[in-house]
Design an enzyme around this catalytic site. Structure first.
Site, short mmCIF file in Angstrom:
data_model
loop_
_atom_site.label_atom_id
_atom_site.label_comp_id
_atom_site.label_asym_id
_atom_site.label_seq_id
_atom_site.Cartn_x
_atom_site.Cartn_y
_atom_site.Cartn_z
CG LEU A 33 62.89 52.13 26.62
CD1 LEU A 33 63.19 53.62 26.44
CD2 LEU A 33 62.39 51.52 25.32
CB THR A 47 66.68 40.28 33.00
OG1 THR A 47 67.44 40.47 31.80
CG2 THR A 47 66.27 38.83 33.12
CD GLU A 66 62.61 55.46 46.04
OE1 GLU A 66 63.75 55.66 46.50
OE2 GLU A 66 61.60 56.10 46.42
N GLY A 81 69.36 51.75 44.94
CA GLY A 81 68.69 50.50 44.60
C GLY A 81 67.33 50.32 45.23
CB ILE A 118 67.47 52.02 50.07
CG1 ILE A 118 68.45 50.89 50.39
CG2 ILE A 118 67.18 52.84 51.31
CD1 ILE A 118 69.82 51.37 50.80
CE LYS A 157 73.96 55.24 42.85
NZ LYS A 157 74.55 54.01 43.43
#
EC number: 1.1.1.3
Length: 439
Positions: A17, A24, A135, A140, A142, A211
């Site tokens: 989605l 991409t 995750e 990102g 990590i 985050k």
């Protein structure tokens, strides 16, 4: 063909989605590494379709894989696993719920959604024996979510502190290195593609706060939402702040801090906050520059662990998504399950006013006898102990830089209000926290 009783020819169907930068890259990996993914999972991993806003754009994949009907794609019988990289709250929230309620596993990178709705989505996953992996929602590429959920599940985590937003770290690093002010550096970050056209979510700390809520929930087995996170951004940081920080042997970073606070004989509490802070040059996070991220975890038995790498970008984030996808696909193949949400501790969230921190207070003052004594007196009157005081300049441009010992936010706020009223104090130009020291 079978493998120990498992059908290795039956494909695991994947729906994606969103096809922005991350989507991409996920689609590219699914297509280019199909053989490797089959070996890692145990069965073919097949892309069934990609939901996009427009299908009349050449996206480098067969047109029949594209659809504007995301709900229809999620509902297809040949879709076993849904990757959500469209972002936003709605319709992503409902699409993920629909997938989970149908027993389909979900991989998402949606930090804003998870910061407020992890509980709802985790409950849907548990009720329908589906997996929810995320995750990529924090830092990102990590790997920090899985270590908190799995590797450290037998330990007691006391603190998680990190640089989790690449845009703000690029800006503050550039200000530190060049001496340029905030607006100039923000324009450069925008030109280079590190900052969005509207950088508010990054520079005002909203992205980092989402985050931080996720990290705190995982670290302390307590449900924490973005609304629980105290937040300040970097838009008021000046070149002068970086200059005075450097004189103290420090730099300034936007930190996400998740900390277990001793309950003094009662239940421990959780402090979760995001703000720009001074940290010593010797602290490991001070060396994290540019758009990189890093997270330091302090556990009772494991000690200090540091995770460092690229915190954003299409390919790095897709790497984390694909790691989750392989785990979810393996579980589909072998009949396993991912760990569910763990919120048994139910620790209360400490208000920022009760959170002890050291402070760096920058005052513009009249250069005359008795000023320092008057300022020190107000700090003492409010129970805030001074560690060091330094005067810079003379005459109308004189400044006092005060560094405190540990003090509660509420006591410091009262102190600043009182100092502002002093005749000899022209202005309180900045108040920054000081983190990463022994005290």
């Amino acid at each position: 063909m079978t493998k120990a009783g498992f059908d290795t020819d039956h494909p695991i169907g994947v729906a994606v989605l969103g096809m922005g930068n991350v989507g991409t890259e996920v689609v590219r990996i699914l297509q280019n590494q199909a053989d490797d993914l089959r070996q890692r999972v145990g069965a073919p991993v097949v892309l069934r379709g990609v939901a996009v806003r427009r299908t009349d754009i050449d996206r480098g994949i067969p047109a029949e894989l594209l659809t504007t009907d995301a709900a229809g794609l999620v509902a297809r019988d040949d879709v076993d696993l849904v990757v959500e990289v469209m972002g936003g709250i709605d319709p992503a929230r409902q699409l993920i719920r629909t997938a989970l309620e149908a027993g389909k596993s979900v991989v998402t990178a949606n930090k804003a959604l998870l910061a407020d709705y992890t509980g709802e989505l985790a409950a849907a996953a548990e009720a329908n024996r589906a997996d929810l992996y995320f995750e990529a929602a924090v830092a990102g590429a990590i790997p920090v979510v899985r270590p908190l959920i799995q590797s450290l599940s037998g330990d007691r985590v006391n603190k998680v502190v990190g640089i989790v937003n690449g845009t703000t770290n690029f800006i503050l690093s550039a200000m530190d290195e060049t001496g340029a002010d905030y607006e100039v550096t923000l324009k450069e970050a925008t030109r280079l593609g590190y900052a969005e056209a509207d950088p508010t979510a990054d520079v005002e700390g909203y992205d980092a706060a989402a985050k931080a809520a996720i990290l705190a929930s995982l670290a302390f087995h307590t449900r924490v939402t973005a609304a629980d996170v105290f937040r300040e951004g970097i838009s008021k940081i000046t070149a002068e702040d970086l200059e005075t920080a450097s004189a103290l042997g420090c730099t300034v970073k936007l930190l996400a801090i998740c900390e277990r606070v001793d309950g003094d004989g009662e239940k421990d509490r959780v402090s979760v906050r995001v703000y720009p802070a001074l940290i010593p040059r010797k602290h490991p996070l001070s060396a994290v520059t540019g758009a990189f991220n890093a997270v330091v975890v302090e556990a009772e038995n494991a000690g200090r662990l540091m995770f460092y790498g690229q915190g954003a970008g299409g390919a790095p984030t897709a790497s984390a998504v694909m790691g989750d996808l392989v785990m979810a696909a393996r579980n589909k193949f072998y009949g396993g399950r991912a760990p569910g949400e763990s919120v048994y501790a139910e620790l209360p969230v400490a208000p920022i006013g009760d959170t002890p921190t050291r402070y760096h207070v920058n005052l513009q003052v009249a250069d005359r006898p008795g000023v320092l004594a008057a300022v020190a007196s107000e700090f003492a009157n409010h129970g805030v102990s001074i560690s060091t005081v330094r005067q810079e300049g003379h005459g109308e441009g004189a400044r006092l830089v005060v560094v405190t010992h540990l003090a509660n936010e509420s006591a410091l706020a009262d102190t600043v209000a009182a100092v502002t009223e002093l005749e000899a104090v022209t202005a309180v130009t900045s108040v920054l926290r000081l983190e990463g020291t022994a005290e």
